[in-house]
Design a protein around this motif. Structure first.
Motif, PDB file in Angstrom:
ATOM      1  N   UNK A 183      54.588 -38.517  13.633  1.00 13.45           N
ATOM      2  CA  UNK A 183      55.720 -39.386  13.960  1.00 13.45           C
ATOM      3  C   UNK A 183      56.731 -38.643  14.793  1.00 13.45           C
ATOM      4  N   UNK A 184      57.610 -37.840  14.155  1.00 10.68           N
ATOM      5  CA  UNK A 184      58.574 -37.109  14.969  1.00 10.68           C
ATOM      6  C   UNK A 184      57.875 -36.094  15.869  1.00 10.68           C
ATOM      7  N   UNK A 185      58.564 -35.680  16.898  1.00  6.10           N
ATOM      8  CA  UNK A 185      57.941 -34.843  17.900  1.00  6.10           C
ATOM      9  C   UNK A 185      58.976 -33.833  18.389  1.00  6.10           C
ATOM     10  N   UNK A 186      58.524 -32.623  18.613  1.00  5.12           N
ATOM     11  CA  UNK A 186      59.431 -31.629  19.200  1.00  5.12           C
ATOM     12  C   UNK A 186      59.254 -31.696  20.702  1.00  5.12           C
ATOM     13  N   UNK A 187      60.352 -31.922  21.408  1.00  2.88           N
ATOM     14  CA  UNK A 187      60.248 -32.118  22.845  1.00  2.88           C
ATOM     15  C   UNK A 187      61.148 -31.142  23.576  1.00  2.88           C
ATOM     16  N   UNK A 188      60.574 -30.461  24.544  1.00  2.00           N
ATOM     17  CA  UNK A 188      61.374 -29.627  25.428  1.00  2.00           C
ATOM     18  C   UNK A 188      61.163 -30.180  26.828  1.00  2.00           C
ATOM     19  N   UNK A 189      62.070 -31.068  27.254  1.00  4.19           N
ATOM     20  CA  UNK A 189      61.866 -31.719  28.546  1.00  4.19           C
ATOM     21  C   UNK A 189      61.932 -30.707  29.704  1.00  4.19           C
ATOM     22  N   UNK A 190      62.931 -29.796  29.733  1.00  3.55           N
ATOM     23  CA  UNK A 190      62.971 -28.874  30.875  1.00  3.55           C
ATOM     24  C   UNK A 190      61.700 -28.023  30.995  1.00  3.55           C
ATOM     25  N   UNK A 191      61.126 -27.637  29.863  1.00  5.59           N
ATOM     26  CA  UNK A 191      59.937 -26.787  29.931  1.00  5.59           C
ATOM     27  C   UNK A 191      58.649 -27.604  29.790  1.00  5.59           C
ATOM     28  N   UNK A 192      58.781 -28.925  29.788  1.00  6.00           N
ATOM     29  CA  UNK A 192      57.640 -29.857  29.743  1.00  6.00           C
ATOM     30  C   UNK A 192      56.686 -29.591  28.587  1.00  6.00           C
ATOM     31  N   UNK A 193      57.269 -29.287  27.413  1.00 11.26           N
ATOM     32  CA  UNK A 193      56.421 -29.019  26.251  1.00 11.26           C
ATOM     33  C   UNK A 193      56.663 -30.091  25.195  1.00 11.26           C
ATOM     34  N   UNK A 194      55.589 -30.591  24.588  1.00 11.22           N
ATOM     35  CA  UNK A 194      55.767 -31.461  23.436  1.00 11.22           C
ATOM     36  C   UNK A 194      54.819 -31.013  22.333  1.00 11.22           C
ATOM     37  N   UNK A 195      55.320 -31.085  21.102  1.00  8.34           N
ATOM     38  CA  UNK A 195      54.551 -30.631  19.949  1.00  8.34           C
ATOM     39  C   UNK A 195      54.598 -31.729  18.901  1.00  8.34           C
ATOM     40  N   UNK A 196      53.453 -32.094  18.369  1.00  6.38           N
ATOM     41  CA  UNK A 196      53.462 -33.095  17.308  1.00  6.38           C
ATOM     42  C   UNK A 196      52.331 -32.815  16.324  1.00  6.38           C
ATOM     43  N   UNK A 197      52.346 -33.557  15.232  1.00  3.32           N
ATOM     44  CA  UNK A 197      51.320 -33.379  14.200  1.00  3.32           C
ATOM     45  C   UNK A 197      50.460 -34.626  14.163  1.00  3.32           C
ATOM     46  N   UNK A 198      49.166 -34.423  14.201  1.00  6.32           N
ATOM     47  CA  UNK A 198      48.239 -35.542  14.147  1.00  6.32           C
ATOM     48  C   UNK A 198      47.538 -35.514  12.796  1.00  6.32           C
ATOM     49  N   UNK A 199      47.552 -36.650  12.109  1.00  3.61           N
ATOM     50  CA  UNK A 199      46.825 -36.722  10.847  1.00  3.61           C
ATOM     51  C   UNK A 199      45.349 -36.922  11.167  1.00  3.61           C
ATOM     52  N   UNK A 200      44.503 -36.528  10.244  1.00  3.56           N
ATOM     53  CA  UNK A 200      43.089 -36.781  10.436  1.00  3.56           C
ATOM     54  C   UNK A 200      42.860 -38.286  10.396  1.00  3.56           C
ATOM     55  N   UNK A 201      41.772 -38.750  10.980  1.00  3.94           N
ATOM     56  CA  UNK A 201      41.445 -40.177  10.954  1.00  3.94           C
ATOM     57  C   UNK A 201      41.418 -40.663   9.509  1.00  3.94           C
ATOM     58  N   UNK A 202      42.123 -41.764   9.232  1.00  9.57           N
ATOM     59  CA  UNK A 202      42.114 -42.232   7.848  1.00  9.57           C
ATOM     60  C   UNK A 202      40.699 -42.611   7.404  1.00  9.57           C
ATOM     61  N   UNK A 203      40.385 -42.216   6.189  1.00 13.17           N
ATOM     62  CA  UNK A 203      39.042 -42.537   5.681  1.00 13.17           C
ATOM     63  C   UNK A 203      39.160 -43.662   4.663  1.00 13.17           C
ATOM     64  N   UNK A 204      38.234 -44.570   4.735  1.00  7.92           N
ATOM     65  CA  UNK A 204      38.211 -45.652   3.749  1.00  7.92           C
ATOM     66  C   UNK A 204      37.011 -45.411   2.861  1.00  7.92           C
ATOM     67  N   UNK A 205      37.225 -44.768   1.738  1.00  3.13           N
ATOM     68  CA  UNK A 205      36.125 -44.342   0.868  1.00  3.13           C
ATOM     69  C   UNK A 205      35.261 -45.521   0.434  1.00  3.13           C
ATOM     70  N   UNK A 206      34.330 -45.878   1.238  1.00  2.00           N
ATOM     71  CA  UNK A 206      33.376 -46.912   0.866  1.00  2.00           C
ATOM     72  C   UNK A 206      33.961 -48.317   0.847  1.00  2.00           C
ATOM     73  N   UNK A 207      35.245 -48.431   1.214  1.00  2.00           N
ATOM     74  CA  UNK A 207      35.818 -49.769   1.223  1.00  2.00           C
ATOM     75  C   UNK A 207      35.467 -50.425   2.553  1.00  2.00           C
ATOM     76  N   UNK A 208      34.879 -51.590   2.485  1.00  2.00           N
ATOM     77  CA  UNK A 208      34.556 -52.262   3.740  1.00  2.00           C
ATOM     78  C   UNK A 208      35.480 -53.459   3.925  1.00  2.00           C
ATOM     79  N   UNK A 209      35.719 -53.799   5.160  1.00  2.00           N
ATOM     80  CA  UNK A 209      36.675 -54.881   5.437  1.00  2.00           C
ATOM     81  C   UNK A 209      35.950 -56.206   5.520  1.00  2.00           C
TER      82      UNK A 209
END
Lengths: 175, 139
Positions: free
Chosen positions: B113-139
């Motif tokens: 969600x939140x992101x560390x942004x350094x616009x002058x140095x063109x850097x962005x850092x964020x955290x990505x969660x692993x793909x959500x798993x649906x333990x055997x639950x089917x839609x």
């Protein structure tokens, strides 16, 4: 005489804007939301629009941004482009709102509009620079903050202008 | 307060209410998404992007060592130092020539969600969660 008065008033507003710009840079706001600011310099932009219309207001805005970035040593850097983008977009919307919807919105509403479009202009520019849509995560937080800060800026402008109209600006043509 | 209320026109009030509702809606919306996706943060990773290119992906599980991980990222205005420790990440040091150092002031982030942004140095850092798993639950 008229012209001299106008030149002096515009220069005064530019220098006021410069001081507000630097005072604002000293206030820590970024801990609330990265990039958040009070928008104090917007007081001067809005006053410029009300007192001098498009030309004068535009002059005050551009002189303030260029001089401030010259003094801070950021001319032609990314910070300068961010300032310009936010400043111009908010100027255009405030001008449009004041002259075309001035009967519907008070200065307070116009100032809030200016604050919102300042954020929008900066975020969109920043998005083009860092090429990461995740930056829009902060936009709703910035807009939420823009309401109270814009309201404050609008109030200051409103009371300053009602004072100025009585004592200083008698000779200047304004709408 | 009464005075302020009188200064506002009807359209001002509509504008304020719309802005408040809109921004609160878009703040709450991602929060709901986070809770239903579950906490897969153990498998999450820190992503560091600079100048539009992803420079590094660090699994969060690698940050639980004794010492903080420090990564140097070169950008247009200098070298930024990123620090990752105990499942969190922050901009440890922005280049001297960064006038506002907003990325440093952002502090630690520890969730998507939140992101560390350094616009002058063109850097962005964020955290990505692993793909959500649906333990055997089917839609």
């Amino acid at each position: 005489m008229e012209r001299t008065r106008k030149i002096v008033l515009i220069s005064l507003l530019v220098s006021l804007g410069l001081i507000l710009h630097f005072v604002e840079a000293m206030l820590p706001m970024a801990f609330i939301v990265p990039g958040a600011k009070l928008g104090l310099a917007n007081i001067v932009s809005l006053m410029g629009i009300v007192l001098f219309g498009f030309q004068g207001g535009f002059l005050i805005l551009m002189m303030r941004i260029i001089l401030a970035s010259l003094m801070a040593g950021t001319l032609m850097t990314i910070n300068f482009y961010l300032s310009i983008a936010g400043g111009l977009l908010s100027f255009l919307f405030m001008y449009g709102a004041y002259y075309y919807l001035g009967k519907r919105f008070s200065l307070l509403g116009i100032s809030i509009l200016g604050a919102v479009f300042h954020n929008l202009g900066q975020i969109v520019t920043a998005y083009y620079i860092i090429a990461n849509p995740g930056i829009f995560y902060y936009l709703p937080y910035l807009i939420l903050l823009a309401v109270p800060t814009g309201l404050g800026v609008g109030l200051v402008t409103y009371y300053t202008l009602s004072y100025l109209n009585r004592y200083f600006v008698k000779g200047v043509e304004h709408v | 307060m009464d005075k302020l209320w009188n200064l506002l026109t009807l359209y001002d009030k509509i504008l304020i209410v719309l802005l408040l509702l809109g921004s609160v809606f878009f703040i709450v919306l991602p929060l709901i998404g986070l809770t239903t996706e579950g906490n897969n943060l153990i498998d999450g990773e820190i992503v560091i992007q600079s100048s539009g290119i992803i420079q590094a992906r660090i699994p969060l599980s690698d940050t639980y060592g004794d010492k903080a991980l420090r990564i140097e990222i070169a950008g247009p205005i200098g070298t930024s130092i990123v620090e990752a420790f105990q499942g969190r990440v922050r901009m440890f040091e922005a280049p001297e020539s960064d006038p506002e150092k907003i990325c440093e002031k952002t502090g630690w982030i520890d969730q998507p969600g939140p992101m560390i942004i350094c616009v002058p140095n063109q850097i962005s850092i964020w955290i990505e969660a692993a793909e959500p798993e649906f333990d055997g639950v089917s839609w």
